[in-house]
Design a protein around this motif. Structure first.
Motif, PDB file in Angstrom:
ATOM      1  N   LYS A 206      34.976  52.109  57.786  1.00 39.94           N
ATOM      2  CA  LYS A 206      34.811  50.950  56.905  1.00 39.94           C
ATOM      3  C   LYS A 206      34.472  51.363  55.480  1.00 39.94           C
ATOM      4  N   ARG A 207      33.731  52.463  55.344  1.00 34.90           N
ATOM      5  CA  ARG A 207      33.353  52.920  54.000  1.00 34.90           C
ATOM      6  C   ARG A 207      34.495  53.643  53.291  1.00 34.90           C
ATOM      7  N   HIS A 208      35.340  54.347  54.063  1.00 35.08           N
ATOM      8  CA  HIS A 208      36.366  55.189  53.448  1.00 35.08           C
ATOM      9  C   HIS A 208      37.729  55.008  54.123  1.00 35.08           C
ATOM     10  N   PRO A 209      38.314  53.800  54.035  1.00 33.75           N
ATOM     11  CA  PRO A 209      39.644  53.610  54.630  1.00 33.75           C
ATOM     12  C   PRO A 209      40.762  53.990  53.673  1.00 33.75           C
ATOM     13  N   ILE A 210      41.890  54.410  54.225  1.00 38.15           N
ATOM     14  CA  ILE A 210      43.099  54.658  53.433  1.00 38.15           C
ATOM     15  C   ILE A 210      44.128  53.590  53.832  1.00 38.15           C
ATOM     16  N   PRO A 211      44.483  52.683  52.942  1.00 39.45           N
ATOM     17  CA  PRO A 211      45.518  51.688  53.258  1.00 39.45           C
ATOM     18  C   PRO A 211      46.890  52.353  53.325  1.00 39.45           C
ATOM     19  N   LEU A 212      47.629  52.045  54.370  1.00 43.31           N
ATOM     20  CA  LEU A 212      48.944  52.629  54.597  1.00 43.31           C
ATOM     21  C   LEU A 212      49.943  51.519  54.908  1.00 43.31           C
ATOM     22  N   GLU A 213      51.223  51.856  54.829  1.00 42.13           N
ATOM     23  CA  GLU A 213      52.261  50.893  55.176  1.00 42.13           C
ATOM     24  C   GLU A 213      52.768  51.169  56.589  1.00 42.13           C
ATOM     25  N   GLU A 214      52.819  50.125  57.394  1.00 42.68           N
ATOM     26  CA  GLU A 214      53.323  50.275  58.757  1.00 42.68           C
ATOM     27  C   GLU A 214      54.776  50.735  58.761  1.00 42.68           C
ATOM     28  N   ALA A 215      55.551  50.300  57.771  1.00 46.32           N
ATOM     29  CA  ALA A 215      56.957  50.716  57.680  1.00 46.32           C
ATOM     30  C   ALA A 215      57.075  52.219  57.489  1.00 46.32           C
ATOM     31  N   ALA A 216      56.162  52.795  56.716  1.00 49.64           N
ATOM     32  CA  ALA A 216      56.174  54.244  56.502  1.00 49.64           C
ATOM     33  C   ALA A 216      55.830  54.981  57.783  1.00 49.64           C
ATOM     34  N   ILE A 217      54.832  54.480  58.497  1.00 50.25           N
ATOM     35  CA  ILE A 217      54.436  55.102  59.764  1.00 50.25           C
ATOM     36  C   ILE A 217      55.588  55.046  60.758  1.00 50.25           C
ATOM     37  N   LYS A 218      56.280  53.922  60.808  1.00 47.97           N
ATOM     38  CA  LYS A 218      57.405  53.770  61.723  1.00 47.97           C
ATOM     39  C   LYS A 218      58.507  54.771  61.416  1.00 47.97           C
ATOM     40  N   ALA A 219      58.798  54.969  60.135  1.00 45.67           N
ATOM     41  CA  ALA A 219      59.872  55.887  59.749  1.00 45.67           C
ATOM     42  C   ALA A 219      59.533  57.341  60.040  1.00 45.67           C
ATOM     43  N   LEU A 220      58.227  57.658  60.155  1.00 46.31           N
ATOM     44  CA  LEU A 220      57.788  59.034  60.402  1.00 46.31           C
ATOM     45  C   LEU A 220      57.195  59.210  61.799  1.00 46.31           C
ATOM     46  N   ALA A 221      57.382  58.237  62.666  1.00 44.07           N
ATOM     47  CA  ALA A 221      56.670  58.188  63.947  1.00 44.07           C
ATOM     48  C   ALA A 221      56.888  59.408  64.830  1.00 44.07           C
ATOM     49  N   ASN A 222      58.000  60.093  64.674  1.00 44.48           N
ATOM     50  CA  ASN A 222      58.305  61.250  65.526  1.00 44.48           C
ATOM     51  C   ASN A 222      58.014  62.585  64.846  1.00 44.48           C
ATOM     52  N   ASN A 223      57.351  62.550  63.701  1.00 43.98           N
ATOM     53  CA  ASN A 223      57.088  63.790  62.970  1.00 43.98           C
ATOM     54  C   ASN A 223      55.624  63.827  62.553  1.00 43.98           C
ATOM     55  N   SER A 224      54.798  64.508  63.330  1.00 45.17           N
ATOM     56  CA  SER A 224      53.355  64.520  63.076  1.00 45.17           C
ATOM     57  C   SER A 224      53.009  65.190  61.750  1.00 45.17           C
ATOM     58  N   ALA A 225      53.760  66.226  61.355  1.00 43.23           N
ATOM     59  CA  ALA A 225      53.482  66.914  60.093  1.00 43.23           C
ATOM     60  C   ALA A 225      53.752  65.996  58.904  1.00 43.23           C
ATOM     61  N   ALA A 226      54.838  65.229  58.955  1.00 42.63           N
ATOM     62  CA  ALA A 226      55.158  64.299  57.877  1.00 42.63           C
ATOM     63  C   ALA A 226      54.150  63.156  57.825  1.00 42.63           C
ATOM     64  N   LEU A 227      53.679  62.694  58.979  1.00 44.01           N
ATOM     65  CA  LEU A 227      52.626  61.676  59.004  1.00 44.01           C
ATOM     66  C   LEU A 227      51.372  62.176  58.305  1.00 44.01           C
ATOM     67  N   ASP A 228      50.965  63.401  58.611  1.00 43.73           N
ATOM     68  CA  ASP A 228      49.779  63.978  57.972  1.00 43.73           C
ATOM     69  C   ASP A 228      49.966  64.076  56.465  1.00 43.73           C
ATOM     70  N   CYS A 229      51.148  64.505  56.042  1.00 39.71           N
ATOM     71  CA  CYS A 229      51.432  64.660  54.618  1.00 39.71           C
ATOM     72  C   CYS A 229      51.403  63.306  53.912  1.00 39.71           C
ATOM     73  N   TYR A 230      51.973  62.284  54.522  1.00 45.21           N
ATOM     74  CA  TYR A 230      51.977  60.938  53.949  1.00 45.21           C
ATOM     75  C   TYR A 230      50.548  60.422  53.780  1.00 45.21           C
ATOM     76  N   ILE A 231      49.719  60.581  54.799  1.00 45.33           N
ATOM     77  CA  ILE A 231      48.334  60.120  54.719  1.00 45.33           C
ATOM     78  C   ILE A 231      47.581  60.876  53.636  1.00 45.33           C
TER      79      ILE A 231
END
Length: 309
Positions: A206-231
């Motif tokens: 709650k103190r330190h959230p990162i807002p993300l787009e669900e569409a971005a997560i969906k497009a990278l759902a099969n690539n854990s390294a790309a998910l980490d990089c996006y975040i």
């Protein structure tokens, strides 16, 4: 908007592919991201932008430790009973894209409802389906396995630097309801119906959230390294006041723990970066000989959109 996004807007996906100037997986990710009309908000704790889970399965008894400049993540594998005996076996630490998707769901739902207790069941399955992960077959089995590993492991974020140490929490999931025993003996698996985030993790989220787009997560759902990089980019870029160089050595420490040699990581990471940039059009990043130059950029989710949700 990045070059690939302008190309898609002007020429379309098939023409972009035929031109051959950008790899097909980057074009596919960018096209999928741009095609999403109902782009919901997702969230992650900022600690995940600094340290992340492994990408591949680790030896079941082995802890996972990864450090960045200000944070250290320690994940200790959990244990479960062997059949009806009093003996216990290690189950390993969570890994890969499915573990990340489960954690993103738990964090997003907890913030959305302002509750540590998160219902799984239908809402969890619906979210995973929306992200593009089929519930049945091998993918469903893999998702249930990662849910168990997350529930049983002991996960700790440590602050470090400036001569200070601090403990964020000692687990992600504080309590869970296990149902439906599947199989027997060593093949036994348990499925989750509800999960309860630990109080320490929930407060930190709650103190330190990162807002993300669900569409971005969906497009990278099969690539854990790309998910980490996006975040990571979503966390770093919008807070910069001026361009900042991040060296290849620093990047490898955070994003390349699976690579033995720096030159191996240096040759592979740019393709991961391009996938992350494919779903973050406003990101401004330059690859140079020394590493990456991060430049001030708009966050992936506008503050006014966060306030309205």
């Amino acid at each position: 908007m990045g070059t690939i996004h302008q190309l898609l807007e002007q020429q379309g996906k098939q023409s972009a592919i035929e031109m051959g100037t950008v790899s097909r997986d980057v074009i596919e990710a960018a096209a999928q991201y741009l095609s999403e009309e109902d782009n919901a908000l997702a969230c992650a704790y900022s600690g995940w932008a600094q340290c992340a889970l492994p990408h591949r399965r680790q030896p079941v008894e082995q802890a996972w430790v990864v450090s960045s400049e200000r944070m250290r993540l320690v994940v200790e594998p959990g244990r479960r009973p062997i059949g009806d005996s009093d003996n216990l076996e290690f189950v390993g630490v969570p890994f890969g894209s499915y573990a990340r998707l489960i954690l993103l769901y738990l964090q997003t739902q907890a913030l959305r409802t302002n509750s540590r207790e998160v219902e799984l069941g239908r809402s969890w399955r619906a979210w995973m389906s929306r992200i593009g992960v089929p519930w049945g077959g091998s993918s469903g089995k893999a998702v249930r396995e990662q849910a168990e590993l997350i529930s049983r492991c002991r996960l700790t974020f440590h602050f470090q630097g400036d001569g200070r140490l601090g403990l964020v929490n000692q687990s992600v999931v504080d309590g869970a309801l296990f149902l439906e025993r599947e199989g027997v003996s060593r093949q036994e698996r348990l499925s989750l119906e509800t999960a309860k985030l630990s109080e320490g993790f929930f407060e930190a989220l709650k103190r330190h959230p990162i807002p993300l787009e669900e569409a971005a997560i969906k497009a990278l759902a099969n690539n854990s390294a790309a998910l980490d990089c996006y975040i990571w980019l979503a966390y770093r870029l919008h807070s910069l006041a001026a361009p900042r160089l991040v060296t290849w050595k620093a990047l490898k420490a955070q994003h390349g723990s699976g690579f033995k040699e720096l030159y191996h990581f240096k040759s592979k990471f740019p393709s991961v970066l391009q996938l992350a940039l494919a779903v973050y059009p406003s990101a401004n990043v330059e690859v140079v000989e020394e590493g990456l130059i991060l430049k001030p950029s708009r966050p992936p989710v506008a503050p006014k959109l966060i306030a309205s949700r």
